[in-house]
Design an enzyme around this catalytic site. Sequence first.
Site, PDB file in Angstrom:
ATOM      1  N   LYS A  13       0.832  -1.209   0.000  1.00 50.25           N
ATOM      2  CA  LYS A  13       0.000   0.000   0.000  1.00 50.25           C
ATOM      3  C   LYS A  13       0.854   1.241   0.000  1.00 50.25           C
ATOM      4  O   LYS A  13       0.512   2.239  -0.635  1.00 50.25           O
ATOM      5  CB  LYS A  13      -0.916   0.022   1.230  1.00 50.25           C
ATOM      6  CG  LYS A  13      -2.102  -0.877   1.085  1.00 50.25           C
ATOM      7  CD  LYS A  13      -3.151  -0.522   2.117  1.00 50.25           C
ATOM      8  CE  LYS A  13      -4.323  -1.459   2.021  1.00 50.25           C
ATOM      9  NZ  LYS A  13      -5.319  -1.209   3.030  1.00 50.25           N
ATOM     10  N   LYS A  62     -11.368  -4.844  -3.964  1.00 45.31           N
ATOM     11  CA  LYS A  62     -12.479  -3.909  -4.107  1.00 45.31           C
ATOM     12  C   LYS A  62     -12.016  -2.499  -4.401  1.00 45.31           C
ATOM     13  O   LYS A  62     -12.808  -1.660  -4.800  1.00 45.31           O
ATOM     14  CB  LYS A  62     -13.306  -3.927  -2.836  1.00 45.31           C
ATOM     15  CG  LYS A  62     -12.511  -3.751  -1.572  1.00 45.31           C
ATOM     16  CD  LYS A  62     -13.388  -4.107  -0.396  1.00 45.31           C
ATOM     17  CE  LYS A  62     -12.576  -4.244   0.868  1.00 45.31           C
ATOM     18  NZ  LYS A  62     -13.361  -4.716   1.970  1.00 45.31           N
ATOM     19  N   LYS A  74      -4.429 -10.139  -6.787  1.00 47.38           N
ATOM     20  CA  LYS A  74      -5.582 -10.469  -5.947  1.00 47.38           C
ATOM     21  C   LYS A  74      -6.825  -9.673  -6.367  1.00 47.38           C
ATOM     22  O   LYS A  74      -6.714  -8.493  -6.687  1.00 47.38           O
ATOM     23  CB  LYS A  74      -5.216 -10.119  -4.493  1.00 47.38           C
ATOM     24  CG  LYS A  74      -6.250 -10.455  -3.476  1.00 47.38           C
ATOM     25  CD  LYS A  74      -5.840  -9.965  -2.094  1.00 47.38           C
ATOM     26  CE  LYS A  74      -6.241  -8.518  -1.882  1.00 47.38           C
ATOM     27  NZ  LYS A  74      -6.239  -8.089  -0.477  1.00 47.38           N
TER      28      LYS A  74
HETATM   29  P1  AMP Z   1     -10.824  -6.680   3.604  1.00 43.89           P
HETATM   30  O1  AMP Z   1     -11.830  -6.439   2.551  1.00 43.89           O
HETATM   31  O2  AMP Z   1      -9.444  -6.345   3.180  1.00 43.89           O
HETATM   32  O3  AMP Z   1     -11.217  -6.131   4.945  1.00 43.89           O
HETATM   33  O4  AMP Z   1     -10.826  -8.256   3.770  1.00 43.89           O
HETATM   34  C1  AMP Z   1     -11.851  -8.923   4.452  1.00 43.89           C
HETATM   35  C2  AMP Z   1     -11.647 -10.413   4.374  1.00 43.89           C
HETATM   36  O5  AMP Z   1     -11.779 -10.869   3.006  1.00 43.89           O
HETATM   37  C3  AMP Z   1     -10.260 -10.873   4.831  1.00 43.89           C
HETATM   38  O6  AMP Z   1     -10.405 -12.094   5.539  1.00 43.89           O
HETATM   39  C4  AMP Z   1      -9.527 -11.106   3.541  1.00 43.89           C
HETATM   40  O7  AMP Z   1      -8.508 -12.064   3.690  1.00 43.89           O
HETATM   41  C5  AMP Z   1     -10.637 -11.615   2.623  1.00 43.89           C
HETATM   42  N1  AMP Z   1     -10.330 -11.332   1.199  1.00 43.89           N
HETATM   43  C6  AMP Z   1     -10.218 -10.113   0.632  1.00 43.89           C
HETATM   44  N2  AMP Z   1      -9.911 -10.227  -0.688  1.00 43.89           N
HETATM   45  C7  AMP Z   1      -9.826 -11.566  -0.957  1.00 43.89           C
HETATM   46  C8  AMP Z   1      -9.544 -12.334  -2.137  1.00 43.89           C
HETATM   47  N3  AMP Z   1      -9.284 -11.759  -3.315  1.00 43.89           N
HETATM   48  N4  AMP Z   1      -9.543 -13.682  -2.025  1.00 43.89           N
HETATM   49  C9  AMP Z   1      -9.809 -14.288  -0.846  1.00 43.89           C
HETATM   50  N5  AMP Z   1     -10.079 -13.621   0.295  1.00 43.89           N
HETATM   51  C10 AMP Z   1     -10.097 -12.267   0.260  1.00 43.89           C
END
Ligand code: AMP
Length: 332
Positions: A115, A200, A197
């Site tokens: 980041k 969002k 990856k």
């Molecule tokens: P975040 O949106 O970064 O707060 O992530 C929330 C949860 O979603 C965390 O457990 C991440 O590891 C999971 N996560 C986010 N992006 C992915 C992805 N592309 N594949 C699998 N898990 C994801």
Amino acid sequence: MGKRIVSGIKPTGTLTLGNYIGAIKQFVKLQKNRKEDEFFLFVADMHAITTRQVPAELRKRTLDIAAMYLACGLEKERTVLFIQSEIKEHVELGYILQSNTYMGELERMTQYKDKSIKQDTSITSSLFTYPALMAADILLYDADYVPVGEDQKQHLELTRDIANRFNNFYGDFFTVPEPLIPEVGARIMDLQEPNKKMSKSDEFDKGYISLFDDEAAIKRKIRSAVTDSLAKINYDPINQPGLANLITIFASIKDLEIAQIVEKYQNSTYQTFKEDLAQALVDTLIPIQKRYQELIKSQELQDILDQGKAIAGEYAFKKMRKCKQKIGLGRK
Ligand code: AMP
Ligand code: TRP
């Protein structure tokens, strides 16, 4: 004895299929299989402000995630669902844990490194100390297990190190948590750039499927997902990364093994495979969206969040009081 399972999602950007497969779907499955256990789930809004957020959007997304957790199938009777910033002990413990975390450890966090390369100027100090707050989210509730996607593994390892360090110095106090990372779907990749990856915060929306995408958008994005010219349905993440990602998504959505999907489609064209996958996604996501629409404006959602705040707040208050005693903060 039942175990306690704790996890959270940051309200930045839209929720993607990656969040669903890597995290939310796992919680739902665990809840079905582990009747003895307690589930604490929160929306990590304090984590969101490590990067600049528009206030009205932040508030909307925070509620959206809370509603989506329930719409995806979490049982409201068995989930302590709350908003991180409504429990002030997260930040209080976060500071204490920062005081038990080394600069070198934070500097090694790959999420911070990635980041900060992207943003280079205007990196906040909270983006740097974020893993200590995340450790507080987990240790405050004595979590036994933390279901997350692969990208959070390093933060979980640091959480364990911090817990052990604290316990060694002050005497046993925190439960040392274990990550739960799904076997299939821990890292869902971008549909256009399958070496990245699915995220969002991506600028191009063709690369990810949002949990709010309508039927037409889901079908269009799957149809245009990058594959290869080998024209053979085969699971090979090195040589056919785009296809491997689609197979992973399919297996996860259908609760099947990767091998079962490959076997079913081994003689099919990419087009047929993609059409079936798109339909499976539509069949999964559209009912979730209907439930979300009912929940988002309901008093029920507000009541569930009030109740979650009360239960989590009481636990957090007691844990922090003991924590300060251990450390020698305050008068008693
Ligand atoms: P975040 O949106 O970064 O707060 O992530 C929330 C949860 O979603 C965390 O457990 C991440 O590891 C999971 N996560 C986010 N992006 C992915 C992805 N592309 N594949 C699998 N898990 C994801
Ligand atoms: N840092 C996590 C992410 O970006 C979200 C999160 C915050 C979290 N606190 C947590 C996940 C505690 C699990 C447990 O994905």
